[in-house]
Write a protein that holds these residues in place. Structure first.
Motif, PDB file in Angstrom:
ATOM      1  N   ASP A  16       0.832  -1.199   0.000  1.00 62.53           N
ATOM      2  CA  ASP A  16       0.000   0.000   0.000  1.00 62.53           C
ATOM      3  C   ASP A  16       0.874   1.258   0.000  1.00 62.53           C
ATOM      4  OD1 ASP A  16      -0.834   1.689   2.704  1.00 62.53           O
ATOM      5  OD2 ASP A  16       0.259  -0.158   3.167  1.00 62.53           O
ATOM      6  N   PRO A  17       0.412   2.302  -0.690  1.00 68.59           N
ATOM      7  CA  PRO A  17       1.222   3.512  -0.869  1.00 68.59           C
ATOM      8  C   PRO A  17       1.561   4.218   0.452  1.00 68.59           C
ATOM      9  CG  PRO A  17      -0.898   3.719  -2.004  1.00 68.59           C
ATOM     10  CD  PRO A  17      -0.850   2.356  -1.406  1.00 68.59           C
ATOM     11  N   GLU A  18       0.692   4.125   1.444  1.00 61.72           N
ATOM     12  CA  GLU A  18       0.967   4.784   2.719  1.00 61.72           C
ATOM     13  C   GLU A  18       2.153   4.121   3.417  1.00 61.72           C
ATOM     14  OE1 GLU A  18      -1.417   6.366   6.632  1.00 61.72           O
ATOM     15  OE2 GLU A  18      -2.487   6.032   4.759  1.00 61.72           O
ATOM     16  N   ALA A  19       2.219   2.807   3.379  1.00 61.87           N
ATOM     17  CA  ALA A  19       3.357   2.098   3.981  1.00 61.87           C
ATOM     18  C   ALA A  19       4.638   2.426   3.228  1.00 61.87           C
ATOM     19  CB  ALA A  19       3.093   0.595   3.974  1.00 61.87           C
ATOM     20  N   LYS A  20       4.540   2.508   1.906  1.00 65.15           N
ATOM     21  CA  LYS A  20       5.702   2.855   1.091  1.00 65.15           C
ATOM     22  C   LYS A  20       6.177   4.274   1.416  1.00 65.15           C
ATOM     23  CE  LYS A  20       7.155   3.113  -3.750  1.00 65.15           C
ATOM     24  NZ  LYS A  20       6.712   3.012  -5.147  1.00 65.15           N
ATOM     25  N   ALA A  21       5.244   5.194   1.597  1.00 68.36           N
ATOM     26  CA  ALA A  21       5.583   6.582   1.931  1.00 68.36           C
ATOM     27  C   ALA A  21       6.243   6.655   3.303  1.00 68.36           C
ATOM     28  CB  ALA A  21       4.333   7.452   1.894  1.00 68.36           C
ATOM     29  N   ARG A  22       5.664   5.951   4.292  1.00 66.09           N
ATOM     30  CA  ARG A  22       6.271   5.948   5.636  1.00 66.09           C
ATOM     31  C   ARG A  22       7.676   5.380   5.602  1.00 66.09           C
ATOM     32  NH1 ARG A  22       1.173   4.259   7.337  1.00 66.09           N
ATOM     33  NH2 ARG A  22       1.886   2.107   7.354  1.00 66.09           N
ATOM     34  N   GLU A  23       7.852   4.286   4.903  1.00 68.05           N
ATOM     35  CA  GLU A  23       9.166   3.638   4.809  1.00 68.05           C
ATOM     36  C   GLU A  23      10.186   4.565   4.139  1.00 68.05           C
ATOM     37  OE1 GLU A  23      10.963   0.255   2.004  1.00 68.05           O
ATOM     38  OE2 GLU A  23       9.318  -0.458   3.282  1.00 68.05           O
ATOM     39  N   THR A  24       9.779   5.215   3.067  1.00 66.41           N
ATOM     40  CA  THR A  24      10.662   6.141   2.354  1.00 66.41           C
ATOM     41  C   THR A  24      11.090   7.287   3.264  1.00 66.41           C
ATOM     42  OG1 THR A  24       9.636   5.603   0.236  1.00 66.41           O
ATOM     43  CG2 THR A  24      10.830   7.687   0.363  1.00 66.41           C
ATOM     44  N   CYS A  25      10.133   7.885   3.940  1.00 65.67           N
ATOM     45  CA  CYS A  25      10.443   9.013   4.835  1.00 65.67           C
ATOM     46  C   CYS A  25      11.353   8.576   5.978  1.00 65.67           C
ATOM     47  CB  CYS A  25       9.162   9.625   5.383  1.00 65.67           C
ATOM     48  SG  CYS A  25       8.208  10.534   4.157  1.00 65.67           S
ATOM     49  N   LEU A  26      11.039   7.466   6.597  1.00 67.66           N
ATOM     50  CA  LEU A  26      11.867   7.000   7.713  1.00 67.66           C
ATOM     51  C   LEU A  26      13.290   6.678   7.267  1.00 67.66           C
ATOM     52  CD1 LEU A  26       9.332   4.754   9.645  1.00 67.66           C
ATOM     53  CD2 LEU A  26      10.336   6.916  10.415  1.00 67.66           C
ATOM     54  N   ARG A  27      13.430   6.087   6.109  1.00 67.95           N
ATOM     55  CA  ARG A  27      14.765   5.768   5.582  1.00 67.95           C
ATOM     56  C   ARG A  27      15.554   7.049   5.337  1.00 67.95           C
ATOM     57  NH1 ARG A  27      14.812   5.009   0.585  1.00 67.95           N
ATOM     58  NH2 ARG A  27      12.950   3.741   0.478  1.00 67.95           N
ATOM     59  N   MET A  28      14.911   8.023   4.732  1.00 70.37           N
ATOM     60  CA  MET A  28      15.604   9.285   4.441  1.00 70.37           C
ATOM     61  C   MET A  28      15.956  10.044   5.720  1.00 70.37           C
ATOM     62  SD  MET A  28      13.622  10.689   1.065  1.00 70.37           S
ATOM     63  CE  MET A  28      14.700  12.096   0.908  1.00 70.37           C
ATOM     64  N   ALA A  40       8.659  15.560   0.524  1.00 69.01           N
ATOM     65  CA  ALA A  40       7.540  15.593  -0.432  1.00 69.01           C
ATOM     66  C   ALA A  40       8.049  15.337  -1.848  1.00 69.01           C
ATOM     67  CB  ALA A  40       6.817  16.930  -0.349  1.00 69.01           C
ATOM     68  N   ASP A  41       9.184  15.924  -2.201  1.00 63.75           N
ATOM     69  CA  ASP A  41       9.771  15.679  -3.533  1.00 63.75           C
ATOM     70  C   ASP A  41      10.123  14.210  -3.720  1.00 63.75           C
ATOM     71  OD1 ASP A  41       9.521  18.329  -4.245  1.00 63.75           O
ATOM     72  OD2 ASP A  41      11.620  18.829  -3.801  1.00 63.75           O
ATOM     73  N   ALA A  42      10.709  13.618  -2.690  1.00 61.98           N
ATOM     74  CA  ALA A  42      11.086  12.210  -2.777  1.00 61.98           C
ATOM     75  C   ALA A  42       9.852  11.326  -2.954  1.00 61.98           C
ATOM     76  CB  ALA A  42      11.861  11.792  -1.528  1.00 61.98           C
ATOM     77  N   LEU A  43       8.789  11.640  -2.250  1.00 60.68           N
ATOM     78  CA  LEU A  43       7.561  10.850  -2.387  1.00 60.68           C
ATOM     79  C   LEU A  43       6.945  11.034  -3.771  1.00 60.68           C
ATOM     80  CD1 LEU A  43       5.962  11.387   1.147  1.00 60.68           C
ATOM     81  CD2 LEU A  43       7.286   9.428   0.315  1.00 60.68           C
ATOM     82  N   ARG A  44       7.010  12.241  -4.293  1.00 61.12           N
ATOM     83  CA  ARG A  44       6.497  12.502  -5.642  1.00 61.12           C
ATOM     84  C   ARG A  44       7.276  11.680  -6.676  1.00 61.12           C
ATOM     85  NH1 ARG A  44       7.169  17.699  -5.356  1.00 61.12           N
ATOM     86  NH2 ARG A  44       5.531  17.969  -3.857  1.00 61.12           N
TER      87      ARG A  44
END
Length: 183
Positions: A16-28, A40-44
């Motif tokens: 799911d995109p929300e889990a992917k977004a959380r994972e991306t943000c936490l990693r960064m 926000a740019d990275a998620l886009r």
């Protein structure tokens, strides 16, 4: 493409995109502090829907994982101390990272003008030896240029360099005055 028993690519990626977004943000954020705009740019770039990205970023802001004001304050202190950057250069860097104008202004205004001048003097003192033996006008151009690249106002840069050269005993007759008074 058929899935083989050893193929784990699909299992590792969140569905799911929300889990992917959380994972991306936490990693960064675990690698280095980031601004909300950078995340926000990275998620886009990862094709996360805007509403999902906004929800995740809002939650991260609410719990204090994203704090542009703290980021800006830390950035100003770190880059001024470490690289000797002045207010103008620091403000430009923060704007490039997507920090809001008011937050940028508040952060750079924490730098005391006396602290900024002391840093400029220290930078000139460090670079002065490298220019020994050169024509005083050439030394002036090089040192003022170095301060200008670090964001110091022209009047301050000229005054600091002129004082340093005078302390060293350089002949300032060969050094031209600036065309326009700055500061």
């Amino acid at each position: 493409m058929t899935k083989t028993p050893g193929d784990r690519r699909d299992e590792d990626a969140p569905a799911d995109p929300e889990a992917k977004a959380r994972e991306t943000c936490l990693r960064m954020l675990s690698a280095a502090p980031r601004t909300r705009a950078q995340l926000a740019d990275a998620l886009r770039r990862r094709n996360i829907p805007d509403d999902v990205a906004e929800r995740v970023l809002g939650r991260f802001t609410d719990v204090g994982l994203i704090d542009d004001e703290a980021f800006a304050q830390a950035w100003v202190q770190s880059r001024h101390t470490g690289r000797g950057l002045a207010k103008r250069a620091l403000a430009a860097e923060l704007r490039r990272r997507g920090v809001a104008g008011d937050t940028v202004n508040d952060a750079v205004e924490t730098l005391d003008p006396a602290q900024e001048e002391a840093t400029a003097r220290a930078l000139v003192t460090r670079k002065l030896r490298a220019t020994q033996g050169a024509d005083p006008a050439k030394r002036m151009r090089r040192l003022v240029g170095m301060l200008a690249r670090k964001g110091y106002p022209p009047g301050l840069a000229y005054r600091v360099v002129k004082d340093a050269l005078a302390e060293e005993g350089a002949d300032l007759e060969a050094v031209p005055d600036p065309a326009d008074p700055f500061d």
